[in-house]
Design a protein around this motif. Structure first.
Motif, PDB file in Angstrom:
ATOM      1  N   TRP A  36       0.872  -1.182   0.000  1.00  0.00           N
ATOM      2  CA  TRP A  36       0.000   0.000   0.000  1.00  0.00           C
ATOM      3  C   TRP A  36       0.904   1.225   0.000  1.00  0.00           C
ATOM      4  O   TRP A  36       1.633   1.479   0.956  1.00  0.00           O
ATOM      5  CB  TRP A  36      -0.894  -0.023   1.236  1.00  0.00           C
ATOM      6  N   SER A  37       0.852   2.003  -1.091  1.00  0.00           N
ATOM      7  CA  SER A  37       1.699   3.182  -1.221  1.00  0.00           C
ATOM      8  C   SER A  37       0.934   4.458  -0.899  1.00  0.00           C
ATOM      9  O   SER A  37      -0.163   4.684  -1.421  1.00  0.00           O
ATOM     10  CB  SER A  37       2.268   3.283  -2.644  1.00  0.00           C
ATOM     11  N   PHE A  38       1.521   5.274  -0.056  1.00  0.00           N
ATOM     12  CA  PHE A  38       0.955   6.563   0.324  1.00  0.00           C
ATOM     13  C   PHE A  38       1.825   7.680  -0.263  1.00  0.00           C
ATOM     14  O   PHE A  38       2.950   7.450  -0.700  1.00  0.00           O
ATOM     15  CB  PHE A  38       0.931   6.709   1.854  1.00  0.00           C
ATOM     16  N   VAL A  39       1.286   8.895  -0.254  1.00  0.00           N
ATOM     17  CA  VAL A  39       2.069  10.057  -0.671  1.00  0.00           C
ATOM     18  C   VAL A  39       2.148  11.021   0.508  1.00  0.00           C
ATOM     19  O   VAL A  39       1.264  11.035   1.368  1.00  0.00           O
ATOM     20  CB  VAL A  39       1.441  10.751  -1.900  1.00  0.00           C
ATOM     21  N   PRO A  40       3.207  11.822   0.588  1.00  0.00           N
ATOM     22  CA  PRO A  40       3.400  12.682   1.759  1.00  0.00           C
ATOM     23  C   PRO A  40       2.535  13.933   1.751  1.00  0.00           C
ATOM     24  O   PRO A  40       2.974  15.009   1.366  1.00  0.00           O
ATOM     25  CB  PRO A  40       4.892  13.038   1.672  1.00  0.00           C
ATOM     26  N   SER A  41       1.293  13.805   2.197  1.00  0.00           N
ATOM     27  CA  SER A  41       0.416  14.974   2.287  1.00  0.00           C
ATOM     28  C   SER A  41       0.893  15.913   3.383  1.00  0.00           C
ATOM     29  O   SER A  41       0.600  17.099   3.376  1.00  0.00           O
ATOM     30  CB  SER A  41      -1.024  14.544   2.577  1.00  0.00           C
ATOM     31  N   GLY A  42       1.600  15.358   4.359  1.00  0.00           N
ATOM     32  CA  GLY A  42       2.158  16.153   5.447  1.00  0.00           C
ATOM     33  C   GLY A  42       3.536  15.635   5.782  1.00  0.00           C
ATOM     34  O   GLY A  42       4.241  15.107   4.915  1.00  0.00           O
ATOM     35  N   GLU A  43       3.948  15.772   7.010  1.00  0.00           N
ATOM     36  CA  GLU A  43       5.256  15.306   7.451  1.00  0.00           C
ATOM     37  C   GLU A  43       5.370  13.802   7.203  1.00  0.00           C
ATOM     38  O   GLU A  43       4.527  13.011   7.633  1.00  0.00           O
ATOM     39  CB  GLU A  43       5.429  15.611   8.932  1.00  0.00           C
ATOM     40  N   MET A  44       6.413  13.392   6.494  1.00  0.00           N
ATOM     41  CA  MET A  44       6.546  11.997   6.063  1.00  0.00           C
ATOM     42  C   MET A  44       6.531  11.014   7.228  1.00  0.00           C
ATOM     43  O   MET A  44       5.914   9.946   7.142  1.00  0.00           O
ATOM     44  CB  MET A  44       7.813  11.830   5.236  1.00  0.00           C
ATOM     45  N   HIS A  89       0.032  -2.485  -4.810  1.00  0.00           N
ATOM     46  CA  HIS A  89      -1.277  -3.087  -5.059  1.00  0.00           C
ATOM     47  C   HIS A  89      -2.423  -2.181  -4.605  1.00  0.00           C
ATOM     48  O   HIS A  89      -3.560  -2.345  -5.036  1.00  0.00           O
ATOM     49  CB  HIS A  89      -1.380  -4.427  -4.326  1.00  0.00           C
ATOM     50  N   MET A  90      -2.106  -1.260  -3.706  1.00  0.00           N
ATOM     51  CA  MET A  90      -3.077  -0.291  -3.202  1.00  0.00           C
ATOM     52  C   MET A  90      -2.396   1.072  -3.171  1.00  0.00           C
ATOM     53  O   MET A  90      -1.173   1.166  -3.084  1.00  0.00           O
ATOM     54  CB  MET A  90      -3.541  -0.647  -1.783  1.00  0.00           C
ATOM     55  N   ALA A  91      -3.216   2.117  -3.255  1.00  0.00           N
ATOM     56  CA  ALA A  91      -2.652   3.468  -3.188  1.00  0.00           C
ATOM     57  C   ALA A  91      -3.654   4.405  -2.548  1.00  0.00           C
ATOM     58  O   ALA A  91      -4.849   4.101  -2.459  1.00  0.00           O
ATOM     59  CB  ALA A  91      -2.288   3.962  -4.586  1.00  0.00           C
ATOM     60  N   PRO A 236      -5.811  -3.459 -10.559  1.00  0.00           N
ATOM     61  CA  PRO A 236      -6.697  -4.511 -11.072  1.00  0.00           C
ATOM     62  C   PRO A 236      -6.229  -5.929 -10.760  1.00  0.00           C
ATOM     63  O   PRO A 236      -7.031  -6.876 -10.791  1.00  0.00           O
ATOM     64  CB  PRO A 236      -6.693  -4.262 -12.589  1.00  0.00           C
ATOM     65  N   ALA A 237      -4.924  -6.087 -10.446  1.00  0.00           N
ATOM     66  CA  ALA A 237      -4.406  -7.422 -10.149  1.00  0.00           C
ATOM     67  C   ALA A 237      -4.902  -7.957  -8.813  1.00  0.00           C
ATOM     68  O   ALA A 237      -4.820  -9.162  -8.559  1.00  0.00           O
ATOM     69  CB  ALA A 237      -2.874  -7.381 -10.135  1.00  0.00           C
ATOM     70  N   VAL A 238      -5.421  -7.082  -7.967  1.00  0.00           N
ATOM     71  CA  VAL A 238      -5.935  -7.528  -6.668  1.00  0.00           C
ATOM     72  C   VAL A 238      -7.282  -8.231  -6.891  1.00  0.00           C
ATOM     73  O   VAL A 238      -8.220  -7.624  -7.430  1.00  0.00           O
ATOM     74  CB  VAL A 238      -6.125  -6.345  -5.700  1.00  0.00           C
ATOM     75  N   PRO A 239      -7.415  -9.488  -6.499  1.00  0.00           N
ATOM     76  CA  PRO A 239      -8.667 -10.218  -6.713  1.00  0.00           C
ATOM     77  C   PRO A 239      -9.854  -9.510  -6.065  1.00  0.00           C
ATOM     78  O   PRO A 239      -9.713  -8.892  -4.991  1.00  0.00           O
ATOM     79  CB  PRO A 239      -8.398 -11.576  -6.046  1.00  0.00           C
ATOM     80  N   ALA A 240     -11.010  -9.601  -6.705  1.00  0.00           N
ATOM     81  CA  ALA A 240     -12.215  -8.921  -6.218  1.00  0.00           C
ATOM     82  C   ALA A 240     -12.567  -9.316  -4.786  1.00  0.00           C
ATOM     83  O   ALA A 240     -12.942  -8.468  -3.971  1.00  0.00           O
ATOM     84  CB  ALA A 240     -13.386  -9.215  -7.157  1.00  0.00           C
ATOM     85  N   GLU A 241     -12.444 -10.607  -4.484  1.00  0.00           N
ATOM     86  CA  GLU A 241     -12.778 -11.082  -3.137  1.00  0.00           C
ATOM     87  C   GLU A 241     -11.858 -10.449  -2.085  1.00  0.00           C
ATOM     88  O   GLU A 241     -12.305 -10.035  -1.014  1.00  0.00           O
ATOM     89  CB  GLU A 241     -12.673 -12.603  -3.078  1.00  0.00           C
ATOM     90  N   MET A 242     -10.563 -10.347  -2.412  1.00  0.00           N
ATOM     91  CA  MET A 242      -9.596  -9.735  -1.500  1.00  0.00           C
ATOM     92  C   MET A 242      -9.888  -8.249  -1.340  1.00  0.00           C
ATOM     93  O   MET A 242      -9.883  -7.712  -0.229  1.00  0.00           O
ATOM     94  CB  MET A 242      -8.180  -9.951  -2.041  1.00  0.00           C
ATOM     95  N   ARG A 243     -10.144  -7.589  -2.447  1.00  0.00           N
ATOM     96  CA  ARG A 243     -10.465  -6.162  -2.411  1.00  0.00           C
ATOM     97  C   ARG A 243     -11.686  -5.894  -1.546  1.00  0.00           C
ATOM     98  O   ARG A 243     -11.680  -5.000  -0.697  1.00  0.00           O
ATOM     99  CB  ARG A 243     -10.703  -5.661  -3.829  1.00  0.00           C
ATOM    100  N   ASP A 244     -12.737  -6.660  -1.747  1.00  0.00           N
ATOM    101  CA  ASP A 244     -13.974  -6.473  -0.978  1.00  0.00           C
ATOM    102  C   ASP A 244     -13.729  -6.675   0.520  1.00  0.00           C
ATOM    103  O   ASP A 244     -14.271  -5.943   1.352  1.00  0.00           O
ATOM    104  CB  ASP A 244     -15.060  -7.439  -1.461  1.00  0.00           C
ATOM    105  N   LYS A 245     -12.902  -7.663   0.843  1.00  0.00           N
ATOM    106  CA  LYS A 245     -12.610  -7.947   2.251  1.00  0.00           C
ATOM    107  C   LYS A 245     -11.847  -6.782   2.885  1.00  0.00           C
ATOM    108  O   LYS A 245     -12.120  -6.380   4.028  1.00  0.00           O
ATOM    109  CB  LYS A 245     -11.796  -9.233   2.350  1.00  0.00           C
ATOM    110  N   ILE A 246     -10.917  -6.201   2.142  1.00  0.00           N
ATOM    111  CA  ILE A 246     -10.133  -5.066   2.648  1.00  0.00           C
ATOM    112  C   ILE A 246     -11.015  -3.834   2.801  1.00  0.00           C
ATOM    113  O   ILE A 246     -10.929  -3.109   3.803  1.00  0.00           O
ATOM    114  CB  ILE A 246      -8.942  -4.769   1.716  1.00  0.00           C
TER     115      ILE A 246
END
Length: 299
Positions: A36-44, A89-91, A236-246
């Motif tokens: 899961w990749s984040f971007v620095p909206s504030g202090e890293m 896989h997530m952002a 899109p590579a993340v399976p639908a079932e996994m995505r829904d669970k997250i």
């Protein structure tokens, strides 16, 4: 079975395994965590700490393993999602960066953050109280601090609004400084490293402990149009079932005190709402009306 034949079969199976390569561990396992990749909206450091706390809560809720990282810029996350296989896989991309990733076919919106009861927000133009700058028309010849070339509230919308009043950012600004985060834009203006800057409303509050007089010294001289909030997107590579669970787990976590605190630490998220790609269509229309294409701004 004769001993010689048994040995032959074992060796044959081993060779076949070696030739084909070891099978990759399942996504979400400890050996192959969901990135899961984040971007620095504030202090890293603050974003990183909040992100890791959310990942820990997600692991407890779903059983999946997660690895979080904070990129130095939006492009880095988009490139990570565009690699084959994907390195993310997530952002949690801001509006414009998400649209770019979606146009590439590497990201699909699932959740939109809610701040102050709204899934949209506004950008703001800031300057020193005694700068003499009163409106966007006064930006000519000034140094402008932006978050990142792909930051929606920290550059894209401000750039559109500058053009709307006759200020060409490339021609009319003295220079443009890439600060890297909203906090740093405020700091640059406060310390007179830039004459004017753009952030989300109201990024100044994040620096009140560091600069107690920031709300008085740095003033808001304009507010932008509504902008869709950032959120959670999946490759899109993340399976639908996994995505829904997250997604279900995040919607549950954000209702808990610990979860809300973690999400607020990372991104000042008060809540999450389920919204798909169509939620961003009105913003796409704003870009289209301004004659801007996402890919052109990447070049």
């Amino acid at each position: 079975m004769k001993k010689g034949l048994l040995v032959f079969l074992i060796l044959a199976a081993s060779c076949a395994l070696f030739a084909g390569g070891a099978k990759e561990a399942a996504l979400g396992s400890e050996e192959n965590p969901i990135v899961w990749s984040f971007v620095p909206s504030g202090e890293m450091e603050r974003v990183s700490a909040g992100a890791q706390e959310v990942a820990d809560l997600l692991h407890a809720e779903t059983g999946y393993y997660f690895s979080t990282n904070v990129a130095t810029e939006y492009v880095g996350v988009i490139e990570a999602m565009s690699s084959k296989p994907p390195k993310a896989h997530m952002a949690s991309l801001a509006t414009f960066a998400y649209i770019m990733a979606a146009d590439r076919g590497v990201a699909d919106a699932a959740l939109v953050s809610v701040r102050y009861g709204s899934p949209t927000y506004n950008g703001q133009f800031i300057t020193q109280r005694d700068s003499g700058i009163r409106s966007i028309k006064d930006f000519a010849g000034k140094t402008f601090a932006r978050v990142d070339p792909l930051s929606t509230s920290g550059w894209i919308i401000p750039m559109i609004e500058m053009r709307a009043v006759g200020i060409d950012p490339e021609r009319d600004l003295k220079s443009v400084v890439d600060a890297g985060s909203h906090d740093t834009v405020v700091s640059a203006v406060y310390n007179r490293e830039a004459d004017v800057g753009a952030t989300y409303v109201d990024a100044r509050t994040r620096l009140e402990k560091t600069y107690p007089d920031v709300m008085d010294k740095v003033v808001v001289i304009g507010v932008t149009t509504d902008i869709p909030n950032d959120g959670v997107q999946f490759h899109p590579a993340v399976p639908a079932e996994m995505r829904d669970k997250i997604v279900d787990a995040l919607l549950k976590i954000v209702k808990t005190e610990r979860g809300k605190e973690a999400l607020n630490t990372a991104y000042q998220w008060d809540d999450l709402a389920a919204h798909g790609d169509e939620f961003y269509d009105p913003f796409r229309q704003v870009l289209q009306a301004a004659g801007l294409k996402a890919q052109e701004l990447m070049e």
